[in-house]
Design a protein around this motif. Structure first.
Motif, mmCIF file in Angstrom:
data_model
loop_
_atom_site.group_PDB
_atom_site.id
_atom_site.type_symbol
_atom_site.label_atom_id
_atom_site.label_comp_id
_atom_site.label_asym_id
_atom_site.label_seq_id
_atom_site.Cartn_x
_atom_site.Cartn_y
_atom_site.Cartn_z
ATOM 1 N N SER A 1 -12.237 40.600 -57.664
ATOM 2 C CA SER A 1 -13.348 40.901 -57.190
ATOM 3 C C SER A 1 -13.279 42.197 -56.049
ATOM 4 C CB SER A 1 -14.169 39.998 -56.448
ATOM 5 O OG SER A 1 -15.735 40.586 -56.360
ATOM 6 N N VAL A 2 -11.800 41.743 -55.135
ATOM 7 C CA VAL A 2 -11.818 42.860 -54.598
ATOM 8 C C VAL A 2 -11.289 44.177 -54.698
ATOM 9 C CG1 VAL A 2 -10.156 43.030 -52.214
ATOM 10 C CG2 VAL A 2 -11.881 41.154 -52.506
ATOM 11 N N ARG B 1 -11.660 35.773 -56.018
ATOM 12 C CA ARG B 1 -12.207 36.430 -54.934
ATOM 13 C C ARG B 1 -11.323 37.434 -54.667
ATOM 14 N NH1 ARG B 1 -12.212 32.430 -49.909
ATOM 15 N NH2 ARG B 1 -11.637 33.947 -49.485
ATOM 16 N N ASP C 1 -10.229 30.272 -57.359
ATOM 17 C CA ASP C 1 -11.491 30.204 -55.806
ATOM 18 C C ASP C 1 -10.927 31.716 -55.302
ATOM 19 O OD1 ASP C 1 -13.200 28.186 -57.183
ATOM 20 O OD2 ASP C 1 -13.589 27.003 -55.248
ATOM 21 N N CYS C 2 -10.763 31.367 -54.218
ATOM 22 C CA CYS C 2 -9.597 32.142 -54.040
ATOM 23 C C CYS C 2 -9.154 33.753 -54.687
ATOM 24 C CB CYS C 2 -8.496 31.810 -53.036
ATOM 25 S SG CYS C 2 -7.289 33.402 -51.893
ATOM 26 N N LEU D 1 -6.783 39.209 -48.604
ATOM 27 C CA LEU D 1 -8.046 39.633 -49.186
ATOM 28 C C LEU D 1 -8.046 41.432 -48.546
ATOM 29 C CD1 LEU D 1 -10.868 37.546 -49.882
ATOM 30 C CD2 LEU D 1 -8.887 38.082 -51.441
ATOM 31 N N ALA E 1 -18.130 38.363 -60.870
ATOM 32 C CA ALA E 1 -18.097 39.450 -59.687
ATOM 33 C C ALA E 1 -17.249 40.998 -60.200
ATOM 34 C CB ALA E 1 -16.894 38.664 -58.615
ATOM 35 N N GLN F 1 -6.011 33.456 -46.278
ATOM 36 C CA GLN F 1 -6.306 34.005 -47.969
ATOM 37 C C GLN F 1 -7.189 35.297 -47.216
ATOM 38 O OE1 GLN F 1 -8.917 30.876 -48.994
ATOM 39 N NE2 GLN F 1 -7.482 29.713 -49.969
ATOM 40 N N GLU F 2 -7.532 35.367 -46.474
ATOM 41 C CA GLU F 2 -8.591 36.163 -45.489
ATOM 42 C C GLU F 2 -7.060 37.432 -45.544
ATOM 43 O OE1 GLU F 2 -11.962 37.400 -45.606
ATOM 44 O OE2 GLU F 2 -12.349 35.527 -46.735
#
Length: 196
Positions: free
Chosen positions: A155-156, A152, A148-149, A115, A187, A111-112
Motif C-alpha cells: 500500500s505504501v 501495508r 499484514d505487514c 515502511l 489498499a 516494521q515502521e
C-alpha cells in the motif's frame, strides 16, 4: 599505521555485531548508518574503492536486521535504507533483500522503519519494483502478522509494480496468500482513489 584505517575500523566495529549486549549491536548499526550516510554523500564513493566497506556494512546489517531486539533491527533497517539509495544497482538489491527481513520482524518499530523506507523509495523506480516484489513475496508467509505487514508495504509503495506483484500472488498462491493479496489490492485501490 600502515593499514587501511577506515576499513580496519569498520571491521573492528562489525565484529561487535555479535555482542551479547543489544545496546552494543544497536551502536554497530548506528555506526554503519553514519558511515553509509557519509559514503552516500560522496559521489562515486563505491567506484573510489569503498565497495569493500559497503559490502562489509551490508553483511553486518543483514544480520542485524534479523536481530531479536527491535531497536537493533530498526537501526539496521535505517542503515540499509541508505544503501537502497546508492546508485550501484547490486548494492541496492542486496540492501533491499536484507531490508525485507524487517517486514517479518514482530517489532512494530522495525516494521515502521521498513515502511518509511518504502515511502521514500517509491519514487525511485528501479528500486521500487524490486521492493514491491519482495513485499509481495511476504504475502505467502505462513504468519498472519507478516502478511499484514506486506499488505501495508504494498500500500505504501502504491505503484504499478506493486499492483502487478500482488496480482501474481492472487492467482498463483494458497488461500491465506490470496486473501492477503486481495487486501493489498484493496489498499492499493483506496490509495489511488485517495490520491486523486
Amino acid at each position: 599505521g600502515g593499514g587501511d584505517e577506515p576499513a580496519d575500523l569498520a571491521e573492528a566495529v562489525a565484529a561487535c555485531g555479535a555482542d551479547l549486549a543489544w545496546q552494543v549491536r544497536r551502536s554497530v548499526a548506528g555506526f554503519f548508518v553514519a558511515l553509509l550516510g557519509l559514503l552516500a554523500s560522496c559521489p562515486g564513493a563505491v567506484a573510489l574503492g569503498f565497495d569493500a566497506l559497503v559490502s562489509l556494512a551490508l553483511a553486518t546489517l543483514g544480520l542485524l536486521a534479523k536481530d531479536w531486539h527491535a531497536e537493533v533491527a530498526a537501526e539496521a533497517v535505517r542503515a540499509l535504507s541508505v544503501c537502497c539509495e546508492f546508485t550501484n544497482s547490486s548494492t541496492s538489491e542486496s540492501a533491499l533483500r536484507a531490508l525485507a527481513y524487517g517486514l517479518e520482524h514482530p517489532g512494530e518499530a522495525v516494521q515502521e522503519a521498513v515502511l518509511e523506507t518504502f515511502r521514500r523509495l517509491r519514487r525511485v523506480t528501479s528500486v521500487a519494483a524490486a521492493a514491491a516484489e519482495l513485499a509481495a513475496a511476504r504475502l505467502e508467509d505462513g504468519r498472519e502478522g507478516v502478511r499484514d505487514c506486506a499488505v501495508r508495504a504494498l500500500s505504501v509503495l502504491s505503484s504499478a509494480e506493486a499492483v502487478q506483484a500482488t496480482i501474481r500472488r492472487l492467482t498463483h498462491a494458497g488461500t491465506p496468500a490470496r486473501c492477503a493479496a486481495a487486501h493489498a489490492l484493496r489498499a492499493l485501490a483506496e490509495g489511488c482513489v485517495g490520491a486523486a
